[in-house]
Write a protein that holds these residues in place. Structure first.
Motif, mmCIF file in Angstrom:
data_model
loop_
_atom_site.group_PDB
_atom_site.id
_atom_site.type_symbol
_atom_site.label_atom_id
_atom_site.label_comp_id
_atom_site.label_asym_id
_atom_site.label_seq_id
_atom_site.Cartn_x
_atom_site.Cartn_y
_atom_site.Cartn_z
ATOM 1 N N UNK A 256 3.183 4.084 -7.373
ATOM 2 C CA UNK A 256 2.785 4.931 -8.566
ATOM 3 C C UNK A 256 1.482 4.651 -8.978
ATOM 4 N N UNK A 257 1.112 3.541 -8.812
ATOM 5 C CA UNK A 257 -0.396 3.176 -9.326
ATOM 6 C C UNK A 257 -1.517 4.043 -8.926
ATOM 7 N N UNK A 258 -1.045 4.467 -7.544
ATOM 8 C CA UNK A 258 -2.450 5.111 -6.793
ATOM 9 C C UNK A 258 -2.913 6.417 -7.404
ATOM 10 N N UNK A 259 -4.063 6.577 -7.914
ATOM 11 C CA UNK A 259 -4.541 7.712 -8.401
ATOM 12 C C UNK A 259 -5.231 8.606 -7.454
ATOM 13 N N UNK B 225 -10.900 4.524 -5.307
ATOM 14 C CA UNK B 225 -11.607 3.877 -4.344
ATOM 15 C C UNK B 225 -10.476 2.650 -4.120
ATOM 16 N N UNK B 226 -10.386 2.553 -3.235
ATOM 17 C CA UNK B 226 -9.423 1.167 -2.469
ATOM 18 C C UNK B 226 -10.150 0.184 -1.779
ATOM 19 N N UNK B 227 -9.970 -1.205 -2.433
ATOM 20 C CA UNK B 227 -10.397 -2.300 -1.573
ATOM 21 C C UNK B 227 -9.178 -2.950 -1.012
ATOM 22 N N UNK B 228 -9.370 -3.668 0.207
ATOM 23 C CA UNK B 228 -8.061 -4.458 0.735
ATOM 24 C C UNK B 228 -8.921 -5.641 1.356
ATOM 25 N N UNK B 229 -8.486 -6.814 0.428
ATOM 26 C CA UNK B 229 -9.135 -8.218 0.632
ATOM 27 C C UNK B 229 -8.231 -9.103 1.281
ATOM 28 N N UNK B 230 -8.720 -10.004 1.763
ATOM 29 C CA UNK B 230 -8.142 -11.056 2.406
ATOM 30 C C UNK B 230 -8.007 -11.174 3.957
ATOM 31 N N UNK B 231 -8.866 -10.186 4.639
ATOM 32 C CA UNK B 231 -8.980 -10.053 5.948
ATOM 33 C C UNK B 231 -9.421 -11.215 6.723
ATOM 34 N N UNK B 232 -10.313 -11.970 5.914
ATOM 35 C CA UNK B 232 -11.094 -12.883 6.637
ATOM 36 C C UNK B 232 -10.068 -14.077 6.945
ATOM 37 N N UNK B 233 -8.964 -14.094 6.251
ATOM 38 C CA UNK B 233 -7.937 -15.209 6.406
ATOM 39 C C UNK B 233 -6.689 -14.525 6.960
ATOM 40 N N UNK C 150 0.306 -12.392 2.796
ATOM 41 C CA UNK C 150 -0.095 -11.159 2.066
ATOM 42 C C UNK C 150 -1.571 -10.791 2.122
ATOM 43 N N UNK C 151 -1.836 -9.636 1.987
ATOM 44 C CA UNK C 151 -3.345 -9.134 1.576
ATOM 45 C C UNK C 151 -3.521 -8.657 0.161
ATOM 46 N N UNK C 152 -4.637 -8.310 -0.452
ATOM 47 C CA UNK C 152 -4.643 -7.948 -1.654
ATOM 48 C C UNK C 152 -5.207 -6.484 -1.823
ATOM 49 N N UNK C 153 -4.629 -5.736 -2.389
ATOM 50 C CA UNK C 153 -5.093 -4.310 -2.553
ATOM 51 C C UNK C 153 -5.306 -4.201 -4.024
ATOM 52 N N UNK C 154 -6.680 -3.503 -4.022
ATOM 53 C CA UNK C 154 -7.220 -3.204 -5.589
ATOM 54 C C UNK C 154 -7.656 -1.674 -5.593
ATOM 55 N N UNK D 111 -11.939 5.737 -14.396
ATOM 56 C CA UNK D 111 -12.025 5.454 -15.610
ATOM 57 C C UNK D 111 -12.610 4.052 -15.898
ATOM 58 N N UNK D 112 -12.886 3.517 -14.551
ATOM 59 C CA UNK D 112 -13.438 1.908 -14.645
ATOM 60 C C UNK D 112 -12.341 1.022 -14.720
ATOM 61 N N UNK D 113 -11.084 1.215 -14.879
ATOM 62 C CA UNK D 113 -10.201 0.257 -14.951
ATOM 63 C C UNK D 113 -9.501 -0.007 -13.238
ATOM 64 N N UNK D 114 -8.899 -0.994 -13.293
ATOM 65 C CA UNK D 114 -8.715 -1.549 -12.073
ATOM 66 C C UNK D 114 -7.002 -1.731 -11.911
#
Ligand code: MIC
Ligand code: SF4
Length: 754
Positions: free
Chosen positions: A690-693, A697-705, A711-715, A720-723
Motif C-alpha cells: 500500500x505504500x507504493x505510489x 522511484x524505487x531502490x533495491x539495496x543489499x545486492x552486493x551481499x 532479505x534485501x531492502x526496498x526504498x 514529495x521528498x519523503x521516503x
C-alpha cells in the motif's frame, strides 16, 4: 518407434531395490510421490530425507515434452546452450497454433500456411537435436503423452503447466519453463524445491452425472488457486481404483489450477487396461511386477495424516457435478447451487456455446459420455440449444470415435468438429458470432477460464465442467439448468428428463489410427541447417541477457502497480499473440497489457512520470529502456498463476524491468523469472504494497551481499521528498544467485559447455 521399451526396462531394472534403499535411508514408510522422486535423484545427490517445502534437490527426469507455443523459446535457448543432441528422449507437439474457425480440414490448411515458418523451424531443430516431432493435428500434447509415453514410476518435465496430466498413469510429470527443459535436454540435473505432499483420499464410487472432472472442480473450491503451491497432490484410497486412467489424468491435469507442482495416482488395474489398449502391453507386464513401487506403503494408507502434510477426503459416491467460474477456476458451484448463483450474481443465463475438448477432457470416454447425452436428447425429442464445438484430444481419439459413430452423433446435433488441438482453450478461436460488448456465457470442458482467455472478450463468462454437463447445459441453452433435477420441454410439448450419461472407458474394438502424426528425428541431424530469416516477424535469434553490473538498483521508476489477479494471461496474453512466441522483441509488445493498474483500475494505461501522460505499459518500458533506465513491477498474490510460458518472465527482462515485487508468486513463474536472471522479490510485510505510489522511484539495496535467506531492502523515494524503506524477501539459493549474476541460467549453462 514412438516409445522406447528398452528405456523403460532400464529404468525398471533395479526399481524395487532402489525403493528399499530409499526407505531404509529415510527411515520411514514412503508415499508414492517420495518413491518416484527419490528414485530420480540426480547422480551425486545425497540420498537422505530432504525437508519438504524447504530443500532444493536435483533430479534426473526421464523425458521432456514441449508444445509448439513454448517450444520455440525453449529450442532457441537449446541452440544457444552449446549442446549437440538431446540427452534424454524429448518431443515437440504442434497443438497450440491451430485456430478453430470452420472445421478441422479447413482450419488445418490455414494453420499450415500461416505457421509454415514456425513448423519448419520446430521440425528442423527437432531433426538436428534428435527430438521426436508430432505434427499439427496429431493431438494435444498431454493426451499424446498419455497415449504414448507416460509410464508408472517415471518422471518427466514439460514446457506446459498441464504436464501433470501424465500423473493419471502414475508418473511424476511437472510443468516448467523452457529454460528448465533446456537443462534436462542438455543432460544437466533439474532442480526443484522438495514439495510438500497433500494426500487426497478418495472413497466410494462415482455414479450418474458425476465424473472425474468433478473431483478436481470440488478440490479447486477447497484449495483455491493457491492452495497447492509447492505441493504434490497424491490421491489414494479405494476410490482411486474405480477411476479410468484418462479420468485420473483429468484430475491430475487440473491440479495445475490449484498451483500444485503435480498430481499423481497409484497404479491400478485401470492403468494397466489403458496401457494395454494403447499398445503398451510390455510396460504392463513389467509394471505389474512392480506394483508395490507404484503405490504408497501400507503404513501410509493406514495412517495418512502421519505422512502427508495435509489430508483431504472426498466421497465419490455423494459427489455432485460442479460448474466452476466465471473468470477463475476455483469458484466452485455444485450444480444444485448454480441456478441461485446465476440469479444472485447476474451471470448471463443464456448459454451460447458449449465447448468440448482441451487436454483436460478429450479422451474417448469423455467423447462417448458426452455423445450419450445427445443420443438421449434425440430419443426424447429435444434439440441442442447452443452452438457446440468439439476439439478431440488426439488423432487416435478422433479416428476411433469416428469409427464408433461418436463423432457423427455430435455432427448430427450441429456440432463443429475442429482439429485435434487446443483451439478455443487458448484463445485460438475465431468467434465471429458475438460482439465484444455482448455479455454472454459459455460452458467448456477445459481447465482455465481467466477473463478473455477463450474468445478475447471481457464480456464472455466462461464456466468449466465435465463434457457431459457441457452437453446437458447446451441442450437446455441455460446456465441455470440442473440435469439431475430439472425437466425440459420436448418437441411435443411434454416435460422430459435427461437420463444419466453412459460411456465406455475404452473402445470395445480397441483404438485405431491411420496416421498418428509422429515423425521420428533423423539418426544423425548434425548437418541440418536451422534457418531464421533476419526479417522474420515470427522468429528471432536470441541474444544473451547481460550479466548483473555488480551494483544495487537505484531510483528506478515504478512501471506498474498491478491490482487483483495477475496471471500469465495478464502478463503475456495468448490468443493472437501466440504467433510471436518465437520472437522476443515482438511478443514484448504484449507485456502486462492485461494487468489492472492499481491507481486507475485500467488495463494497459500507466503514468509516464516524465510527462504526466497515461501510456501503454510496453511503450513506457521501451521508452525507459531506450533512455537506459530500468523499471519496477509491483503486484499482489499468486503473481504469474497459470501458464508455464517463460515469455511472461523474458519480456520484462528484455524491456529492462529490474525487479518484480509481489505479495506472492506462482511456482513455475517464480522459477522462470530466476532462470532469466530477473529479481523476483516478495513483501515481507504485505501491507507495504500500500505504500507504493504511482510516481515513486524505487531502490533495491543489499545486492552486493545477495545470499540465500537474507532479505534485501526496498526504498521508495516519493515525489514529495519523503521516503519509505522496508525489507523484501527472496527464495534464491546459491545456484540461482549465480544465474542472477550471470544474467540468466542459460549464460551460466553455457559456461559449463565451454
Ligand atoms: C495454457 O494452457 O495456458 C498454455 C497455453 O497451455 C500454457 C502454455 C503456454 O502459454 O504456451 C500452459 O499452460 O503452460
Ligand atoms: Fe492446450 Fe488448453 Fe491444455 Fe493448455 S490447457 S495445453 S491450451 S488444451
Amino acid at each position: 518407434m514412438v516409445f522406447d521399451i528398452d528405456l523403460i526396462k532400464n529404468i525398471y531394472q533395479h526399481y524395487p531395490q532402489k525403493i528399499d534403499l530409499i526407505r531404509q535411508k529415510i527411515g520411514k514408510p514412503l508415499t508414492l510421490t517420495e518413491k518416484i522422486l527419490y528414485a530420480h535423484l540426480a547422480e551425486g545427490e545425497e540420498l537422505k530425507a530432504y525437508k519438504r517445502g524447504e530443500d532444493y534437490v536435483n533430479f534426473s527426469p526421464d523425458r521432456v515434452a514441449m508444445q509448439d507455443a513454448t517450444a520455440q523459446m525453449a529450442l532457441l535457448q537449446l541452440m544457444n546452450s552449446g549442446r549437440k543432441r538431446v540427452a534424454v528422449p524429448s518431443t515437440v507437439h504442434c497443438d497450440h497454433l491451430i485456430q478453430a474457425y470452420k472445421n478441422a480440414h479447413d482450419d488445418l490448411i490455414v494453420a499450415e500456411s500461416n505457421n509454415h515458418e514456425v513448423y519448419q523451424f520446430l521440425r528442423d531443430v527437432s531433426n538436428k537435436y534428435g527430438i521426436g516431432f508430432w505434427k499439427p493435428d496429431a493431438g494435444i500434447i498431454h493426451q499424446v503423452v498419455l497415449e504414448n509415453y507416460a509410464f508408472p514410476g517415471g518422471m518427466m518435465i514439460g514446457t506446459d503447466s498441464h504436464t501433470p496430466n501424465a500423473g493419471g498413469l502414475s508418473m511424476i510429470a511437472i510443468g516448467v519453463g523452457g529454460a528448465d527443459a533446456v537443462d534436462v535436454m542438455a543432460g544437466m540435473p533439474w532442480e526443484l524445491k522438495m514439495p510438500k505432499i497433500i494426500g487426497v483420499k478418495l472413497i466410494g464410487k462415482l455414479s450418474g452425472w458425476a465424473s472425474p472432472k468433478d473431483v478436481i472442480l470440488k478440490l479447486a473450491g477447497i484449495l483455491t488457486v493457491k492452495g497447492g503451491t509447492n505441493s504434490i497432490i497424491e490421491y489414494f484410497g479405494e476410490g482411486t481404483e474405480s477411476l479410468s486412467a484418462t479420468g485420473k489424468a483429468t484430475i491430475c491435469n487440473m491440479g495445475a489450477e490449484v498451483g500444485a507442482t503435480t498430481s499423481i495416482f497409484p497404479y491400478s488395474k485401470k492403468s494397466a487396461d489403458y496401457l494395454s489398449m494403447t499398445g503398451r502391453r510390455e510396460v504392463v507386464d513389467l509394471a505389474n511386477t512392480l506394483s508395490d513401487c507404484f503405490n504408497p506403503d501400507k503404513a501410509v494408507l493406514e495412517q495418512p495424516e502421519n505422512y502427508y502434510d495435509q489430508v483431504i477426503e472426498i466421497n465419490l459416491s455423494t459427489l455432485e457435478p460442479y460448474v466452476n467460474g466465471p473468470f477463475t477456476p476455483d469458484l466452485a458451484y455444485p450444480i444444485s447451487q448454480l441456478a441461485s448463483a446465476v440469479k444472485e450474481h447476474d451471470y448471463p443465463d443464456n448459454m451460447e456455446v458449449g465447448l468440448i475438448g482441451s487436454c483436460t477432457n478429450s479422451s474417448y470416454e469423455d467423447m462417448m459420455r458426452a455423445a450419450s447425452v445427445i443420443d438421449n436428447a434425440n430419443k426424447l425429442g429435444l434439440k441442442v440449444n447452443a452452438k457446440l464445438i468439439i476439439n478431440p484430444g488426439s488423432e487416435q481419439v478422433k479416428y476411433t470415435s469416428k469409427r464408433d459413430g461418436i463423432l457423427s452423433r455430435f455432427e448430427q446435433a450441429g456440432a463443429a468438429i475442429m482439429a485435434n488441438a487446443c483451439g478455443p482453450c487458448i484463445g485460438q478461436w475465431r468467434r465471429d458470432d458475438v460482439a465484444d460488448e455482448h455479455k454472454n456465457s459459455i460452458v467448456t470442458s477445459f481447465n482455465r477460464n481467466f477473463a478473455k482467455r477463450n474468445d478475447g472478450s471481457p464480456n464472455t463468462y466462461a464456466f468449466v465442467c465435465s463434457p457431459e454437463i457441457v452437453v446437458a447445459l447446451s441442450i437446455a441453452g441455460k446456465l441455470s439448468f440442473n440435469p439431475l433435477t430439472d425437466n425440459l420441454i420436448n418437441d411435443k410439448g411434454e416435460k422430459v428428463k435427461l437420463p444419466e450419461p453412459i460411456g465406455d472407458e475404452l473402445p470395445r474394438q480397441g483404438f485405431a489410427v491411420d496416421d498418428a502424426g509422429y515423425i521420428e528425428p533423423m539418426a544423425d541431424g548434425s548437418l541440418v541447417e536451422v534457418r531464421i530469416a533476419p526479417n522474420s516477424e515470427r522468429l528471432q535469434q536470441l541474444l544473451p541477457f547481460s550479466p548483473w553490473d555488480g551494483k544495487d538498483i537505484i531510483s528506478q521508476p515504478l512501471l506498474i502497480k498491478a491490482t487483483g489477479k495477475c496471471t500469465t494471461d495478464h502478463i503475456s496474453m495468448a490468443g493472437k499473440w501466440l504467433k510471436f512466441r518465437g520472437h522476443l522483441d515482438n511478443i514484448s509488445n504484449n507485456m502486462l497489457i492485461g494487468a489492472v493498474n492499481a491507481f486507475n483500475q485500467k488495463t494497459n494505461s500507466v503514468l509516464d512520470a516524465q510527462t504526466g501522460d497515461y501510456v501503454e505499459v510496453p511503450a513506457l518500458a521501451r521508452k525507459l529502456k531506450a533512455q537506459g533506465v530500468g523499471s519496477i513491477v509491483v503486484a499482489e498474490e499468486n503473481y504469474g498463476e497459470g501458464s508455464s510460458r517463460e515469455h511472461a518472465a523474458m519480456e520484462p527482462r528484455f524491456l529492462n524491468v529490474k525487479a518484480i515485487v509481489v505479495k506472492s508468486f506462482a511456482r513455475i513463474h517464480e522459477t522462470n523469472l530466476k532462470k532469466q536472471g530477473m529479481l523476483a522479490l516478495t513483501f515481507v510485510n504485505k501491507d507495504d504494497y500500500d505504500k507504493i505510489r504511482e510516481d515513486d522511484q524505487i531502490s533495491i539495496t543489499g545486492l552486493c551481499d545477495f545470499a540465500p535467506g537474507k532479505n534485501l531492502t526496498l526504498t521508495l523515494h516519493h515525489r514529495d521528498g519523503s521516503q519509505d524503506s522496508f525489507a523484501v524477501a527472496h527464495t534464491y539459493n546459491q545456484a540461482q544467485i549465480e544465474w542472477f549474476k550471470a544474467g540468466s541460467a542459460l549464460n551460466k549453462l553455457k559456461e559449463e559447455f565451454k
